[in-house]
Design an enzyme around this catalytic site. Structure first.
Site, PDB file in Angstrom:
ATOM      1  N   VAL A  16      28.587  17.262   5.623  1.00  0.00           N
ATOM      2  CA  VAL A  16      29.240  15.841   6.098  1.00  0.00           C
ATOM      3  C   VAL A  16      30.859  15.781   6.753  1.00  0.00           C
ATOM      4  CG1 VAL A  16      29.834  13.044   4.864  1.00  0.00           C
ATOM      5  CG2 VAL A  16      27.438  14.493   3.928  1.00  0.00           C
ATOM      6  N   CYS A 130      23.966   7.122   0.161  1.00  0.00           N
ATOM      7  CA  CYS A 130      23.783   7.118   1.762  1.00  0.00           C
ATOM      8  C   CYS A 130      22.240   6.086   1.471  1.00  0.00           C
ATOM      9  CB  CYS A 130      23.137   8.618   2.174  1.00  0.00           C
ATOM     10  SG  CYS A 130      22.088   9.642   0.967  1.00  0.00           S
ATOM     11  N   SER A 160      18.982  16.903   4.537  1.00  0.00           N
ATOM     12  CA  SER A 160      20.280  17.202   4.989  1.00  0.00           C
ATOM     13  C   SER A 160      21.391  16.445   3.898  1.00  0.00           C
ATOM     14  CB  SER A 160      20.441  16.494   6.815  1.00  0.00           C
ATOM     15  OG  SER A 160      20.836  15.486   6.395  1.00  0.00           O
ATOM     16  N   LYS A 221      21.111   5.222  -9.589  1.00  0.00           N
ATOM     17  CA  LYS A 221      22.435   4.931  -8.287  1.00  0.00           C
ATOM     18  C   LYS A 221      21.733   3.644  -7.251  1.00  0.00           C
ATOM     19  CE  LYS A 221      23.898  10.011  -7.775  1.00  0.00           C
ATOM     20  NZ  LYS A 221      23.202  10.980  -6.364  1.00  0.00           N
ATOM     21  N   HIS A 250      17.607   8.689   6.520  1.00  0.00           N
ATOM     22  CA  HIS A 250      16.490   8.507   6.061  1.00  0.00           C
ATOM     23  C   HIS A 250      15.720   7.181   6.162  1.00  0.00           C
ATOM     24  CE1 HIS A 250      18.701  10.908   2.886  1.00  0.00           C
ATOM     25  NE2 HIS A 250      18.929  10.473   2.066  1.00  0.00           N
TER      26      HIS A 250
END
Lengths: 346, 346
Positions: A16, A130, A160, A221, A250
């Site tokens: 990132v 994310c 990733s 989350k 994603h």
């Protein structure tokens, strides 16, 4: 004269952090100085930033002297280690880890959804997970127009999100399988967990470790962060989070129930066409729908496959895709910094 | 003396046909003679079956003379071309294509769910779609005990369901990407559709072509076949079907709502532990859950990640995995043949 800022990136050599530096180079964000910080192991490496050589330095408590904005993406423990120092030196910390996301004192922000929350910051601002960011960015226009009673999401997440080691494992393991060679899984699904499984040519229904209720932390989350960002504790949210052999991007299969009758697919498409940061890609006749390989490297959230549930007239299904390292992490953090400037908060 | 049967396999060189032959070799099914049939192109190839050499012959109308059971898996058009001939020669046709699945005269059977439907056959029996079979096999014990009001499924499907060309494309494309070489998608997501996209390191939300309601045929197969097999037209079913870069093994994220209050996860686990053809793999503490790489090559349906919905007390989530070429196709067809014998229908 426009004000300009001293920006620090903590975790400068990570998956990132690398994207954050790239984005800071490209965007028009007014930068006076950049500090690239890392662990002792990676310190000493040199990068070129806006034409000048920058040496990566080990992050230390006094690294934040004079820093206005500190972008953290080096794991939750590093964020916790340096948060006080960063804030004490007057920096606004934009944290891409899960360390402070559910802290009631810390705004959790997706600029397309809740930029107003930035005004309440006390030094730390959290960047959501994310998989949460892309979902709420796509659903917010629908929620504003028609209300949102329920979300059920199944994710198809790229490796990733687990960092550079995970990308390496996917690639070397894929090559081993194609070549008929042996391999020993050592990173996926969760580096710190007890068992590791094949990720190449497989799908693993575990992201992060398990919580007491048999959901994973990643799933919780998505549930908790969505409610916090959308400021609606009563919203029904459930998630199943799955790792698939994709490097970046994603994808999410999302079912929603809106709060109103007679909402049409055409209305939802019209809203998403105008929504900031969202790109509608939805035309079955021409096989137009988002997919990870196409979304990788782009900043937007892509939405397609929008269709009404076959039984519930308030139910809709859709497919939401975004680059998890960009909108899902680095880009959302930069957008938070931009929003702080635009709103005159910093 | 036990009766024994002349079995024909149509599509003997295909991905599913190859598995059918392998299974017929291994199981104790009483075979008198085997006919391996294919297109003219593949005819002439030789295989060893139970120690004897068998030459693959071109399927022709008179190929079914003397055949008791004809297993078809060579595409819907081949099934339609030869159905009358097979039935006229007295064979029971077990068809693994979608040609006759929704025909009201044709039983659509998963032996663990509705073996009684075989008694009504008029010569043709349909084997359901791979993604449907594993889902209904896992959900039937729950439905019998507690009723089933609703299913929302998102699939993670392997390419082998699209045949040997799709497997080749995934492998050669994966290698090209790992080697940094160019590639031109030509098979996935749907060989006969207009556009083709990268499947390696990607997820494509299209399996089969689109229908008029913007669902794909694969999604509507899951909806319609589930209702037909479970004999409940009122059941609410919705599906999102996605192709992922896995060779064999379909995974499914399934949300269900049962018809009763106070059902517990423990009760569901207990049912599935005893269910025929189902293996419970569910222990978050030891990271035990099903995954495609582990299920490939096995005949059972694997279920894990069972947990209660966070909002709806009648809602449960689970993860269902099975080898799409085995329980999803070849093995279910052989089981149908076995059930015909066991029930004295043939």
């Amino acid at each position: 004269m426009t004000k300009s800022y001293h920006v620090a990136v903590v975790g400068a050599t990570g998956a990132v952090g690398t994207q954050m530096i790239q984005l800071l180079e490209d965007v028009t964000f007014p930068i006076k100085e950049v500090s690239l910080l890392s662990s002792a192991r990676s310190a000493g490496k040199k990068l070129t930033f806006r034409g000048e050589e920058v040496v990566i330095k080990e992050a230390k408590p006094d690294s934040f002297k004079g820093v206005d904005i500190a972008l953290f993406s080096a794991g939750g423990s590093i964020s916790k280690q340096f948060a006080k120092d960063a804030v004490a030196h007057g920096a606004v910390m934009i944290d891409n880890t899960s360390a402070y996301r559910m802290d009631p004192e810390v705004p959790l922000v997706v600029p397309e959804v809740n930029p107003h929350a930035l005004r309440d910051h006390k030094g730390i601002i959290a960047n959501p997970n994310c998989s949460t960011i892309q979902m709420v960015a796509a659903l917010q226009p629908i929620r504003e127009a028609f209300g949102l009673d329920r979300i059920i999401v199944s994710t198809y997440q790229a490796v990733s999100g687990s960092g550079i080691q995970a990308i390496d494992e996917l690639q070397t393991q894929s090559q081993a399988i194609l070549s008929g060679e042996d391999f020993a899984p050592a990173v996926m699904p969760v580096k710190g967990d007890k068992r590791h499984f094949q990720i190449a040519f497989n799908a693993l229904p575990q992201i992060d470790v398990f919580t007491d209720n048999d959901y994973t932390y990643e799933e919780m989350k998505m549930v908790n962060e969505t409610k916090k960002i959308m400021e609606d504790e009563a919203m029904k949210v459930a998630a199943t989070c799955v790792r698939i052999p994709v490097v970046s991007g994603h994808s999410e299969s999302v079912y929603i129930e809106v709060d109103q009758d007679n909402v049409t697919v055409a209305q939802i498409k019209e809203l998403l066409e105008k929504a900031p940061g969202v790109v509608l890609q939805d035309d079955p006749a021409t096989q137009l729908y988002p997919h990870a390989a196409d979304a990788a490297g782009k900043k937007e959230v892509f939405v397609g496959r929008i269709r009404r549930d076959l039984d519930n007239p308030r139910g809709f299904h859709m497919w939401i895709v975004s680059d998890n390292l960009l909108k899902g992490a680095a880009w959302n953090s930069i957008q938070i910094a931009e929003s702080l400037v635009e709103q005159g908060i910093i």
